[in-house]
Design a protein around this motif. Sequence first.
Motif, PDB file in Angstrom:
ATOM      1  N   SER A   1      32.846  50.681 -65.838  1.00  0.00           N
ATOM      2  CA  SER A   1      33.793  50.069 -66.225  1.00  0.00           C
ATOM      3  C   SER A   1      34.355  51.135 -67.403  1.00  0.00           C
ATOM      4  O   SER A   1      35.178  50.848 -68.338  1.00  0.00           O
TER       5      SER A   1
ATOM      6  N   ARG B   1      27.280  37.169 -62.985  1.00  0.00           N
ATOM      7  CA  ARG B   1      28.623  38.084 -63.597  1.00  0.00           C
ATOM      8  C   ARG B   1      29.246  36.466 -64.505  1.00  0.00           C
ATOM      9  O   ARG B   1      29.376  36.992 -65.897  1.00  0.00           O
TER      10      ARG B   1
ATOM     11  N   GLU C   1      29.063  44.585 -67.771  1.00  0.00           N
ATOM     12  CA  GLU C   1      29.049  45.236 -67.058  1.00  0.00           C
ATOM     13  C   GLU C   1      28.193  46.590 -66.236  1.00  0.00           C
ATOM     14  O   GLU C   1      27.868  46.059 -64.452  1.00  0.00           O
TER      15      GLU C   1
ATOM     16  N   HIS D   1      30.191  43.132 -73.709  1.00  0.00           N
ATOM     17  CA  HIS D   1      31.520  43.571 -71.758  1.00  0.00           C
ATOM     18  C   HIS D   1      30.435  44.857 -71.262  1.00  0.00           C
ATOM     19  O   HIS D   1      30.533  44.851 -69.949  1.00  0.00           O
ATOM     20  N   GLU D   2      30.585  46.003 -72.342  1.00  0.00           N
ATOM     21  CA  GLU D   2      30.244  46.764 -71.352  1.00  0.00           C
ATOM     22  C   GLU D   2      28.437  46.698 -70.930  1.00  0.00           C
ATOM     23  O   GLU D   2      27.691  47.342 -69.925  1.00  0.00           O
TER      24      GLU D   2
ATOM     25  N   THR E   1      28.262  37.377 -58.532  1.00  0.00           N
ATOM     26  CA  THR E   1      29.564  36.853 -59.248  1.00  0.00           C
ATOM     27  C   THR E   1      29.302  35.640 -60.393  1.00  0.00           C
ATOM     28  O   THR E   1      29.061  35.476 -61.187  1.00  0.00           O
TER      29      THR E   1
ATOM     30  N   HIS F   1      28.726  47.971 -62.544  1.00  0.00           N
ATOM     31  CA  HIS F   1      30.069  48.492 -62.547  1.00  0.00           C
ATOM     32  C   HIS F   1      30.577  49.451 -63.126  1.00  0.00           C
ATOM     33  O   HIS F   1      29.627  50.032 -64.463  1.00  0.00           O
TER      34      HIS F   1
END
Length: 394
Positions: free
Chosen positions: A361, A339, A354, A350-351, A336, A359
């Motif tokens: 996504s 991120r 992630e 964003h991608e 966290t 992650h």
Amino acid sequence: MWDNLGDITLGNLTALFIKSAPPGKHEDGDGLRMIKREGGGGQWVFRYTIYGRRRKMGLGGLKTLSLKDARDVASEYRTMVAKGKDPIEHRRKQRQDAMRNRPLLKDVALDAFESRKADLKGDGSAGRWYSPLEHHVLPKLGRMPVTEITQSDIREALMPIWHLKAATATKAANRLKIVLDHAAALGLDVDLQAVAKAKQLLGRQRHQVTSIPSMPWVDVPTFYASLHEPTITHLALRLLILTGLRSAPVRFARLDEIEGDIWTVPANNMKARVGDAEAFRVPLSDEALHVIKLVRPYERDGYLFPSVRKGVISDATMARLMERRGLEARPHGFRTSLRTWLADQTDAPHEVAEMVLAHVSDSKVVRIYRKTDFLDQRRPLMERWAKICTGQCP
């Protein structure tokens, strides 16, 4: 019996030794083995050879099967082997017969579990899929005919944990629904709405799911600087912080997974199910490579973070260090921290952000056609994060 057991005689173990035995494999003899786990749990395993094929089968847990009982069961199976009968196939046939003659919930649940092993991580060896059923449903409903189970029965079984352990209760209910679907596929007349109706009777769960405590990213450099001792725990935490990985990939890290400045984490060490997981490439910063260099002298059997006894360090090792220091944050929370830093202090798409945390996504179809893991875009981000952690960047 197995060729390397020829010099082992029956009766090596004692009840007293079983209670105090260290984690690992301990032979009683003639194919009977005790596997002791961290924390005192464990199981009995019977190993044998039939038709030139080596096989092993679980007999039961140490808490449910005494040494004498385990020896009796193993003796019965040795007799089968001597007569040319495979104990595993014999037990499978018994379960099938039991389902045909008395379709009890416990038998159908076990068959449902067996049919889904290929989709579970490590063929479900960790027991996480089956555990909610085993601990919270089967003790009360396991011996009931599956066709007679109603929403009232399910409500009674789940009520003690419905609010107290909401996440576990939800998993147990969802697993039970899968089992009932499996029973229907076997041609059994079950109530496929029983779980949904039980949830209605139980009502909305009051327990609020909380996230794992994390550390503000601005505080990470100070904590990272405190991990200055070249111990396995300090170095494992440093690598976990630098890479943003979960605990398992770090604890099970192997030298042969690292080539140059790329660490390829195998699929079975990632969180996703085996059917969905892929090997994950991690770009290693200069600081991460330095940490790996420092930990190399500790390497044992290829693993960078071995435990004092056998295997690798436990999942709780790093958490205990933080707990002893009076910190609320836990190792998983550094994901966290990373991120949040990516969102607040970088312009990473964003991608890409992630993907830094591995992650999932997008849908599986999108991932197939995308054909990239954004390795080149992630590399400078991880180098910047390393400089933040080491105090080289404000």
